[in-house]
Write a protein that holds these residues in place. Structure first.
Motif, mmCIF file in Angstrom:
data_model
loop_
_atom_site.group_PDB
_atom_site.id
_atom_site.type_symbol
_atom_site.label_atom_id
_atom_site.label_comp_id
_atom_site.label_asym_id
_atom_site.label_seq_id
_atom_site.Cartn_x
_atom_site.Cartn_y
_atom_site.Cartn_z
ATOM 1 N N GLY A 150 4.225 6.701 -1.073
ATOM 2 C CA GLY A 150 3.863 5.307 -0.846
ATOM 3 C C GLY A 150 2.601 4.916 -1.582
ATOM 4 N N LEU A 151 1.575 5.778 -1.519
ATOM 5 C CA LEU A 151 0.333 5.514 -2.255
ATOM 6 C C LEU A 151 0.591 5.398 -3.750
ATOM 7 C CD1 LEU A 151 -2.491 7.755 -0.712
ATOM 8 C CD2 LEU A 151 -2.379 5.267 -0.757
ATOM 9 N N LEU A 152 1.428 6.296 -4.255
ATOM 10 C CA LEU A 152 1.727 6.309 -5.681
ATOM 11 C C LEU A 152 2.365 4.985 -6.110
ATOM 12 C CD1 LEU A 152 1.609 8.311 -8.095
ATOM 13 C CD2 LEU A 152 3.985 8.901 -7.577
ATOM 14 N N CYS A 210 10.509 11.319 -11.683
ATOM 15 C CA CYS A 210 10.491 12.783 -11.861
ATOM 16 C C CYS A 210 9.419 13.418 -10.986
ATOM 17 C CB CYS A 210 10.239 13.136 -13.325
ATOM 18 S SG CYS A 210 11.616 12.752 -14.436
ATOM 19 N N LEU A 211 8.235 12.810 -10.962
ATOM 20 C CA LEU A 211 7.158 13.324 -10.120
ATOM 21 C C LEU A 211 7.551 13.271 -8.646
ATOM 22 C CD1 LEU A 211 4.291 14.358 -9.678
ATOM 23 C CD2 LEU A 211 3.470 11.996 -9.862
ATOM 24 N N SER A 212 8.209 12.199 -8.241
ATOM 25 C CA SER A 212 8.661 12.071 -6.849
ATOM 26 C C SER A 212 9.644 13.176 -6.487
ATOM 27 C CB SER A 212 9.305 10.702 -6.629
ATOM 28 O OG SER A 212 8.409 9.658 -6.914
ATOM 29 N N MET A 213 10.559 13.505 -7.418
ATOM 30 C CA MET A 213 11.523 14.571 -7.150
ATOM 31 C C MET A 213 10.831 15.932 -7.037
ATOM 32 S SD MET A 213 14.236 12.804 -6.876
ATOM 33 C CE MET A 213 13.108 11.506 -6.319
ATOM 34 N N TRP A 223 5.578 -8.977 -2.523
ATOM 35 C CA TRP A 223 5.746 -8.176 -1.311
ATOM 36 C C TRP A 223 7.108 -7.492 -1.277
ATOM 37 C CZ3 TRP A 223 1.667 -6.859 1.292
ATOM 38 C CH2 TRP A 223 0.532 -7.670 1.230
ATOM 39 N N ARG A 224 8.082 -8.070 -1.924
ATOM 40 C CA ARG A 224 9.389 -7.401 -1.985
ATOM 41 C C ARG A 224 9.272 -6.067 -2.717
ATOM 42 N NH1 ARG A 224 14.758 -7.278 -2.085
ATOM 43 N NH2 ARG A 224 15.785 -6.512 -3.959
ATOM 44 N N ASN A 225 8.574 -6.052 -3.856
ATOM 45 C CA ASN A 225 8.397 -4.802 -4.600
ATOM 46 C C ASN A 225 7.496 -3.820 -3.844
ATOM 47 O OD1 ASN A 225 9.994 -5.678 -6.705
ATOM 48 N ND2 ASN A 225 8.278 -6.464 -7.914
ATOM 49 N N ALA A 226 6.540 -4.368 -3.098
ATOM 50 C CA ALA A 226 5.582 -3.499 -2.408
ATOM 51 C C ALA A 226 6.147 -2.915 -1.112
ATOM 52 C CB ALA A 226 4.301 -4.276 -2.103
ATOM 53 N N SER A 227 7.106 -3.609 -0.490
ATOM 54 C CA SER A 227 7.551 -3.227 0.856
ATOM 55 C C SER A 227 8.072 -1.792 0.980
ATOM 56 C CB SER A 227 8.600 -4.218 1.358
ATOM 57 O OG SER A 227 9.745 -4.239 0.527
ATOM 58 N N PRO A 228 8.879 -1.262 0.029
ATOM 59 C CA PRO A 228 9.320 0.133 0.198
ATOM 60 C C PRO A 228 8.167 1.116 0.216
ATOM 61 C CG PRO A 228 10.636 -0.973 -1.485
ATOM 62 C CD PRO A 228 9.487 -1.866 -1.180
ATOM 63 N N TRP A 229 7.187 0.906 -0.667
ATOM 64 C CA TRP A 229 6.080 1.844 -0.770
ATOM 65 C C TRP A 229 5.150 1.738 0.442
ATOM 66 C CZ3 TRP A 229 8.286 4.589 -4.113
ATOM 67 C CH2 TRP A 229 8.993 4.012 -5.162
ATOM 68 N N CYS A 237 6.217 0.983 3.420
ATOM 69 C CA CYS A 237 6.973 1.659 4.484
ATOM 70 C C CYS A 237 6.872 3.176 4.355
ATOM 71 C CB CYS A 237 8.435 1.220 4.450
ATOM 72 S SG CYS A 237 8.689 -0.489 4.950
ATOM 73 N N PHE A 238 6.980 3.701 3.136
ATOM 74 C CA PHE A 238 6.858 5.147 2.942
ATOM 75 C C PHE A 238 5.464 5.624 3.341
ATOM 76 C CE2 PHE A 238 10.200 5.012 -0.692
ATOM 77 C CZ PHE A 238 11.201 4.938 0.253
ATOM 78 N N LEU A 239 4.446 4.849 2.957
ATOM 79 C CA LEU A 239 3.081 5.214 3.303
ATOM 80 C C LEU A 239 2.907 5.264 4.826
ATOM 81 C CD1 LEU A 239 -0.111 3.971 1.551
ATOM 82 C CD2 LEU A 239 0.014 3.927 4.033
ATOM 83 N N LEU A 240 3.418 4.243 5.510
ATOM 84 C CA LEU A 240 3.307 4.202 6.969
ATOM 85 C C LEU A 240 4.124 5.315 7.620
ATOM 86 C CD1 LEU A 240 3.512 0.344 7.588
ATOM 87 C CD2 LEU A 240 1.476 1.809 7.631
#
Length: 614
Positions: free
Chosen positions: A375-377, A136-139, A328-334, A336-339
């Motif tokens: 990504g930070l979140l 919800c916060l992301s939206m 790292w699988r769970n971390a990879s999307p975030w 990537c968004f951060l970068l």
């Protein structure tokens, strides 16, 4: 009180439903209602500024016998816009270029990115309820009115497409598909991003990192990874060829000084970078004064940007220390968004360091840097510990406060922009009857004698969705005396460069201010003619309260003022190239009319002012 109930909601039941219901995870998309309303009600019906260089002029060449390929593939500045141009082309053909539909396409593209992010939160480890709330916060962030330029100006399709296609690359590699299928979909999304805007090439970099990570999981076994690597390399070569083919030679050196300001003043460049990172949450208070607001934003964004950079550094240290146990699988999307957000902030900082106080806070830039915070979140919620918990709470508090205030300020900015667009729309409709330079020049800044013929060509093609007033004689215009408007022209005086007139106008039915007010003049013994547009919306707090209006900022007053010759066109710092009519000498009578620029109807207001011009 039951600890499992807050504001009447059974949290335990919601928690259980979130484990099984996919549709419940889509409910945060309700935040899209706000940008949809903005697209419908606040979009300018006349193409302006960037629309002309990227879409309109190339389309004219296509309409005059040029090839469809040249229209789609012609670059804008340092970018290819083939994918967005295809969407623009379909909108032009299917809707006669309804710019409201164009804005809606921007919103729809953003909704696709939102749906992908929600699915990533759904698959994230931890409590489903916590992840749903973070969704919800992301939206709130992605669909915020802070990014109002994306929701009300359809030329931003290219920016929306870059973001969504890059998010698609990340999502593709996060699926349970085979490596080959992941690579196929990822390469398609990366190609779409690169052919939407120049920063879309970051999607290829992010995708390459993710592909290497996948190959590592497959232990670099040739039989497993060679098909995927081949697909990725071939797709990249094809996209690069597609990008470079027919590139105009005159554009090769157009951006040679792009880095000059940032490299010459590195401290200023660093501050600008930090401001870009902190910009999404830099609205600390509802401030009306523009200069005061920018001062607050500049200071707050610096501190917030520095704070998040420290968080980023702490996350890197933590992940390095825990590298053997981190998923790292769970971390990879975030990651990537951060970068994605940080890389775009760096690129914007290098290109726009000297573009003024408000530059970091423009909605189109915030739409990129917001992904740094997403990504930070995501990464912060993969960490544990008392200090981390405290930092999370502080960060979320900053995000919520900045997001709520920013949403309100973004709505106000969009409304102000819409009010100015109403004057621009009226100026386009009156282009033959009464030139209003500040607004007509804003259609094509610096366009000079090309502006009116270009609008005429657009009208001939059936793509100008406003009326066209051909004569400056009031008697030849469509005047309706029975109408829902109250108002009058109440005062006027002569000044060195012309006349100054004031009045007010309100729609009795909607209780809102009139969209546009047009001034007429008549010299003794001469017919009444159109003069120009009352370009200023004036606050009339007491009158607005008395009439119980709902006008934005009580701006039911209007003013027509003479030009000094030092003005710039609206929305930019480009000097004026057009000129107003010259008023006759002697006694001149002035009247005011509410103007419906779409229908071409004029509604006379009460009163008249006679001024003796000597």
């Amino acid at each position: 009180m039951d600890d499992q109930k807050i504001l009447g909601f059974n949290l335990q039941q919601l928690h259980l439903r979130l484990k099984t219901s996919r549709w419940l995870w889509l409910t945060p998309l309700a935040f899209a209602v706000i940008p949809i309303l903005m697209a419908v009600h606040l979009t300018c019906p006349v193409p302006r500024a960037d629309h002309w260089g990227v879409i309109t002029i190339p389309y004219f060449e296509h309409a005059n016998g040029g090839s469809w390929w040249d229209f789609i593939h012609s670059p804008g500045n340092d970018s290819r816009h083939d994918v967005p141009k295809l969407l623009h082309y379909l909108i032009i053909k299917l809707t006669h270029w309804n710019l409201g539909v164009e804005s809606m396409v921007c919103v729809f593209i953003a909704i696709i990115a939102c749906a992908i992010v929600l699915q990533l939160w759904r698959k994230n480890s931890g409590s489903p309820l916590k992840n749903w709330l973070l969704g919800c916060l992301s939206m709130m962030l992605i669909l915020s009115p802070m990014q109002w330029m994306n929701w009300t100006w359809g030329i931003q399709i290219c920016y929306a497409m870059v973001v969504t296609a890059t998010v698609g690359v990340v999502a593709a590699f996060h699926t349970e598909w085979s490596l080959l299928n992941k690579t196929l979909i990822g390469a398609l999304c990366a190609s779409l991003a690169a052919m939407s805007y120049i920063n879309g090439w970051a999607a290829w970099m992010i995708g390459t990192v993710l592909l290497v990570f996948e190959c590592t999981k497959h232990q670099w076994r040739p039989r497993s990874i060679l098909p995927a690597l081949s697909v990725w390399l071939i797709a990249f070569i094809i996209t690069l060829w597609w990008f470079l083919v027919d590139w105009p030679k005159q554009m090769s050196d157009s951006n040679t000084s792009l880095l000059q300001n940032a490299l010459t003043h590195p401290l200023r460049g660093l501050c600008f970078f930090l401001q870009l990172l902190g910009a999404p949450f830099a609205e600390c208070w509802l401030v009306q004064d523009r200069e005061g607001r920018y001062n607050i934003q500049n200071t707050a964004s610096l501190w917030i940007g520095a704070f998040t950079l420290l968080l980023f550094t702490g996350i890197i240290i933590h992940f390095w220390r825990q590298r053997s146990t981190i998923s790292w699988r769970n971390a990879s999307p975030w990651i990537c968004f951060l970068l994605l957000g940080a890389a775009n902030a760096a690129a914007i900082g290098l290109a726009r360091t000297d573009n003024g106080l408000s530059s970091p806070f423009q909605g189109r830039y915030v739409s990129f840097t917001i992904w740094y915070h997403l990504g930070l979140l995501g990464l912060l919620f993969m960490m544990n510990g008392r200090v981390v918990t405290s930092l999370r709470r502080i960060y979320i508090a900053v995000m919520l406060w900045g997001c709520v205030i920013g949403a309100e300020q973004g709505w106000r900015d969009a409304k102000r922009d819409s009010m100015r667009n109403q004057s621009l729309t009226a100026a386009a409709a009156l282009r033959h009857a009464a030139i209003e330079p500040v607004w007509l020049d804003a259609v094509i800044p610096g366009g000079n004698d090309r502006i009116v013929p270009s609008l005429d060509q657009l009208d001939k093609l059936g793509l100008l969705n406003v009326s066209s007033i051909k004569s400056d004689l009031v008697s030849q215009s469509h005047i309706v005396t029975k109408h829902p408007y109250d108002g009058l022209i109440k005062e006027g005086k002569t000044e060195e460069n012309g006349v100054s007139l004031k009045g007010w106008a309100v729609n009795r039915d909607s209780k809102d201010a009139a969209d546009a007010v047009v001034i007429s003049y008549a010299a003794d013994g001469e017919p009444e003619r159109w003069l120009g547009i009352a370009s200023y919306q004036i606050r009339e707090a007491k009158l607005a309260a008395k009439m119980k209006t709902r006008a934005f900022e009580d701006r039911i007053g209007w003013a027509y003022k003479p030009l000094t010759g030092k003005e710039n066109c609206a929305f930019s710092d480009t000097p004026l190239t057009l000129f107003r009519k010259t008023l006759p000498k002697g006694n001149v009578t002035f009247r005011a009319y509410v103007f419906d620029a779409i229908k071409g109807i004029f509604y006379p207001l009460n009163g008249a002012i006679v001024i003796n011009r000597t």
